[in-house]
Design an enzyme around this catalytic site. Structure first.
Site, PDB file in Angstrom:
ATOM      1  CB  THR A 149      27.594 -54.404 -56.329  1.00 15.78           C
ATOM      2  OG1 THR A 149      27.638 -53.179 -57.029  1.00 15.78           O
ATOM      3  CG2 THR A 149      28.571 -55.381 -56.928  1.00 15.78           C
TER       4      THR A 149
ATOM      5  CE1 TYR B 240      29.994 -53.889 -60.530  1.00 16.23           C
ATOM      6  CE2 TYR B 240      27.641 -53.682 -60.065  1.00 16.23           C
ATOM      7  CZ  TYR B 240      28.956 -53.355 -59.774  1.00 16.23           C
ATOM      8  OH  TYR B 240      29.235 -52.497 -58.748  1.00 16.23           O
TER       9      TYR B 240
ATOM     10  CD  GLU C 281      41.582 -22.806 -40.584  1.00 16.81           C
ATOM     11  OE1 GLU C 281      41.876 -23.997 -40.599  1.00 16.81           O
ATOM     12  OE2 GLU C 281      41.722 -22.023 -41.537  1.00 16.81           O
TER      13      GLU C 281
ATOM     14  CB  THR D 272      29.393 -50.214 -51.886  1.00 21.31           C
ATOM     15  OG1 THR D 272      29.521 -49.895 -53.287  1.00 21.31           O
ATOM     16  CG2 THR D 272      29.566 -51.698 -51.663  1.00 21.31           C
ATOM     17  CG  ASP D 273      27.558 -46.198 -55.284  1.00 23.90           C
ATOM     18  OD1 ASP D 273      27.162 -45.793 -56.385  1.00 23.90           O
ATOM     19  OD2 ASP D 273      28.553 -46.936 -55.141  1.00 23.90           O
TER      20      ASP D 273
ATOM     21  CE  LYS E 258      32.246 -47.745 -53.363  1.00 25.59           C
ATOM     22  NZ  LYS E 258      31.101 -47.973 -54.296  1.00 25.59           N
TER      23      LYS E 258
HETATM   24  N1  DGL Z   1      25.409 -48.703 -58.071  1.00 27.85           N
HETATM   25  C1  DGL Z   1      26.180 -48.987 -56.876  1.00 27.85           C
HETATM   26  C2  DGL Z   1      25.249 -49.177 -55.666  1.00 27.85           C
HETATM   27  O1  DGL Z   1      24.204 -49.789 -55.837  1.00 27.85           O
HETATM   28  C3  DGL Z   1      26.971 -50.219 -57.049  1.00 27.85           C
HETATM   29  C4  DGL Z   1      28.036 -50.281 -56.034  1.00 27.85           C
HETATM   30  C5  DGL Z   1      27.893 -51.474 -55.124  1.00 27.85           C
HETATM   31  O2  DGL Z   1      26.775 -51.814 -54.673  1.00 27.85           O
HETATM   32  O3  DGL Z   1      28.959 -52.003 -54.837  1.00 27.85           O
HETATM   33  O4  DGL Z   1      25.606 -48.720 -54.572  1.00 27.85           O
END
Ligand code: DGL
Length: 368
Positions: free
Chosen positions: A52, A66, A325, A132-133, A205
């Site tokens: 992103t 987006y 456990e 971020t993923d 995340k």
């Molecule tokens: N498709 C997600 C990625 O490329 C978008 C999320 C992001 O980068 O914030 O990880």
């Protein structure tokens, strides 16, 4: 530190808003913070992979709708002129992908590219722009296999550069500050998001929409504010130069699968993953990595066939206790300690490049 233009500085002093001392240059660094080197700037390379932070939306109001991975690295750098005041920067475009699409081959290629850069005398630090993923997996992988004390700083954004209050520009500037900061050395791979400096090992995340999306259950290492780093703790787990793993000796990663725990489960997710080539299963169990009674025989059978069984938890925080456990000693299973399932998957894959011994595997999960 970002410098105010001399003319502005003089005007502010004449207006009485600033003391004349402001003309004397940067104040000495406060304890634990960084001041820019007296002569010259750090040399930082920005390696771009997409996400992103390189995204573009149709409208400024599109903060969540987006297309990721559109803007090339040189445009990312040009969009933040303040970077030039912080470091000598150049960009390399490793990939242009959304990070959910990362493969093991791309992880290895990126790590080798970063490893080659940190070996260079004319590179003081590296920034990696990323989606971020899965930035948390890439950060941990680099932490484990790139043998350096130089700062490697992951950076991402939750909003595309085209959105109102986009977070990418300041996140990128902060990442360059940290990558060029001498006191960021030997702290492992870092992630700068939302003014915080997180450990690449710990950060995950937790929110899928807002800029404050990343958390480390043991807390951030520090903050970066207006061009300065402020540190409050340092990592204790092995990484970088203290790691026994080296990307220069890794050209492939074994397959590791995660199976998410819940009620009313079936054996097929485990057996199908192994039939597809998984050498280890990360059991993202309920609670303390619990295994449903009706699944124990399936996992014991897979262990008998040489598959490593690693108990993690679907619960975000805490850590999985060994032999609490589940009789891990008796079943010859491994616990992932405080690593969430996706981090445990990275460590298991790296560890299996070196050992198939479950006791060695458990040692590695205690130490990294
Ligand atoms: N498709 C997600 C990625 O490329 C978008 C999320 C992001 O980068 O914030 O990880």
């Amino acid at each position: 530190m970002r410098r105010t233009a001399p003319a502005t500085l003089l005007a502010l002093i004449l207006a009485g808003s600033l003391p004349a001392a402001a003309l004397e240059g940067p104040a000495p660094a406060a304890p634990g913070t960084t001041a820019p080197a007296a002569s010259g700037k750090p040399r930082v390379v920005i390696v771009a992979t997409g996400g992103t932070i390189a995204g573009a939306g149709a409208d400024a109001a599109n903060s969540a709708t987006y297309q990721a991975a559109k803007v090339p690295v040189d445009k990312l750098i040009a969009a933040v002129p303040a970077i030039a005041g912080v470091a000598e920067v150049r960009g390399e475009q490793a990939f242009q992908i959304a990070s959910e699409s990362f493969t093991n081959a791309q992880l290895i290629q990126l790590a080798k590219q970063v490893s080659a850069l940190v070996k260079r005398d004319d590179v003081d630090g590296v920034v990696v722009t990323h989606g971020t993923d899965t930035v948390e997996e890439t950060a941990y992988f680099l932490d484990l296999v790139v043998k350096t004390d130089k700062p490697i700083v992951m950076v991402a954004s939750m909003r595309p550069s085209t959105a109102i209050s986009a977070d990418g520009a300041l996140n990128l500037l902060d990442a360059v500050v940290v990558a060029g900061a001498r006191d960021a050395r030997a702290k492992g791979v870092l992630l700068t998001m939302n003014d915080e400096i997180q450990a690449g090992r710990d950060s995950t995340k937790r929110v899928n929409i807002k800029p404050s999306a990343f958390f480390s259950q043991w807390g951030p290492l520090g903050m970066v504010v207006e061009g300065k780093t402020y540190w409050f703790r340092a990592p204790v787990k092995r990484h970088g130069t203290t790691s026994e793993f080296d990307i220069d000796t890794i050209d492939a990663l074994p397959d590791v699968a995660i199976v998410y725990g819940s009620g009313n489960m079936h054996p097929e997710p485990y057996t199908t993953a192994v039939a597809g080539g998984a050498k280890a299963i990360i059991h993202a169990g309920t609670g303390n990595g619990s295994v449903a009674g009706y699944l124990v025989d399936t996992l014991k059978d897979l262990r008998q066939k040489g598959v490593q069984i690693i108990r993690s938890s679907r619960v975000g925080d805490g850590f999985v206790l060994r032999n609490a456990e589940q009789p891990d000693d008796k079943y010859d299973w491994v616990v992932a300690h405080d690593l969430n399932p996706q981090k445990a998957k990275i460590l298991a894959a790296v560890a299996l490049t070196k050992t198939q011994d479950s006791k060695e595997l458990q040692r590695i999960f205690w130490e990294y």
